[in-house]
Design a protein around this motif. Sequence first.
Motif, PDB file in Angstrom:
ATOM      1  N   VAL A 125       0.861  -1.328  -0.097  1.00 34.18           N
ATOM      2  CA  VAL A 125      -0.078  -0.119   0.014  1.00 34.18           C
ATOM      3  C   VAL A 125       0.821   1.310   0.060  1.00 34.18           C
ATOM      4  O   VAL A 125       0.234   2.396   0.479  1.00 34.18           O
ATOM      5  N   HIS A 126       2.076   1.181  -0.330  1.00 33.10           N
ATOM      6  CA  HIS A 126       3.014   2.026  -0.655  1.00 33.10           C
ATOM      7  C   HIS A 126       3.400   3.094   1.013  1.00 33.10           C
ATOM      8  O   HIS A 126       3.360   4.038   0.599  1.00 33.10           O
ATOM      9  N   LEU A 127       3.671   2.246   1.961  1.00 33.17           N
ATOM     10  CA  LEU A 127       3.988   2.804   3.259  1.00 33.17           C
ATOM     11  C   LEU A 127       5.487   2.156   3.535  1.00 33.17           C
ATOM     12  O   LEU A 127       5.455   0.772   3.243  1.00 33.17           O
ATOM     13  N   ASP A 128       6.370   2.861   4.088  1.00 34.99           N
ATOM     14  CA  ASP A 128       7.784   2.216   4.330  1.00 34.99           C
ATOM     15  C   ASP A 128       7.382   1.336   5.430  1.00 34.99           C
ATOM     16  O   ASP A 128       6.394   1.506   6.601  1.00 34.99           O
ATOM     17  N   ASN A 129       8.208   0.017   5.702  1.00 31.04           N
ATOM     18  CA  ASN A 129       7.900  -0.743   6.586  1.00 31.04           C
ATOM     19  C   ASN A 129       8.334  -0.452   7.943  1.00 31.04           C
ATOM     20  O   ASN A 129       7.871  -0.893   8.951  1.00 31.04           O
ATOM     21  N   THR A 130       9.123   0.706   8.039  1.00 39.47           N
ATOM     22  CA  THR A 130       9.347   1.298   9.562  1.00 39.47           C
ATOM     23  C   THR A 130       8.032   1.984  10.066  1.00 39.47           C
ATOM     24  O   THR A 130       7.984   2.158  11.324  1.00 39.47           O
TER      25      THR A 130
END
Length: 255
Positions: A125-130
């Motif tokens: 969903v285009h969010l950084d895994n951090t």
Amino acid sequence: MSELRFDDVTVRYGAGRTAMTAVDGVSLTVPSGEVVGLVGESGSGKSTLARTAVGLSPVHSGRILLDGSPIAARRGRRPLQMVFQDPYSSLDPRMTIGASIAEILPRGLGRGERRDEVARLLELVHLDNTRAQAYPSELSGGQRQRVAIARALAGRPEVLVADEITSALDVSIQGSMLNLVRELQAELGLSMLFISHNLAVVRYVASSVAVMYRGRIVEQGPTAQVLEEPEHPYTRQLLSAIPRRVQTTPTTTHK
């Protein structure tokens, strides 16, 4: 993915003279791997139909079928997952993003597998895994809605129900959310019931559309056909309410 079918579904609240019919004999099919748009103004019954599909509202009569079998007969995981209008209220503010998504994952996965799957869903969903370590209050509205979509996908649904998922977002980021829906549908082959009061939004994401008015479906068919040659006066009324500036291709900005 699977076919979702509403077969003459009626939903009523109350009893006797005070009974209120929210959904009145609705028949609607979401074909496997397709997005069907359900449009109508507030109070038309579209959100009630969505809540009934996922078991949050009772069916008074009729059937809801998944690949020809009643959903109520399914056991174990929920074959339908729903993304709600307000992304903040749908997420537990006390849980990190990662924990909230992991909560929905199938049982039997090890700790490392769950961590990897959360990271994969966030990237989807285009969010950084951090962001897995963040809390909902630390994210923007658009980011929270992306998390809500990732959380729904974590349940590995056969059909996704999206209820007004852009209406609570700033206009500036609604377009990127619609682009994400199209991208996910193409990549995952999602079967989706996409609910909106905005025909311009449905035009962009749905291959077919059903128009709901006072609890009933008054018109349905391929999106282009319904929007270009509307037959029902209510459909024409909805079309006339679309601001000209909204009838543009959504942007690709991710927020």
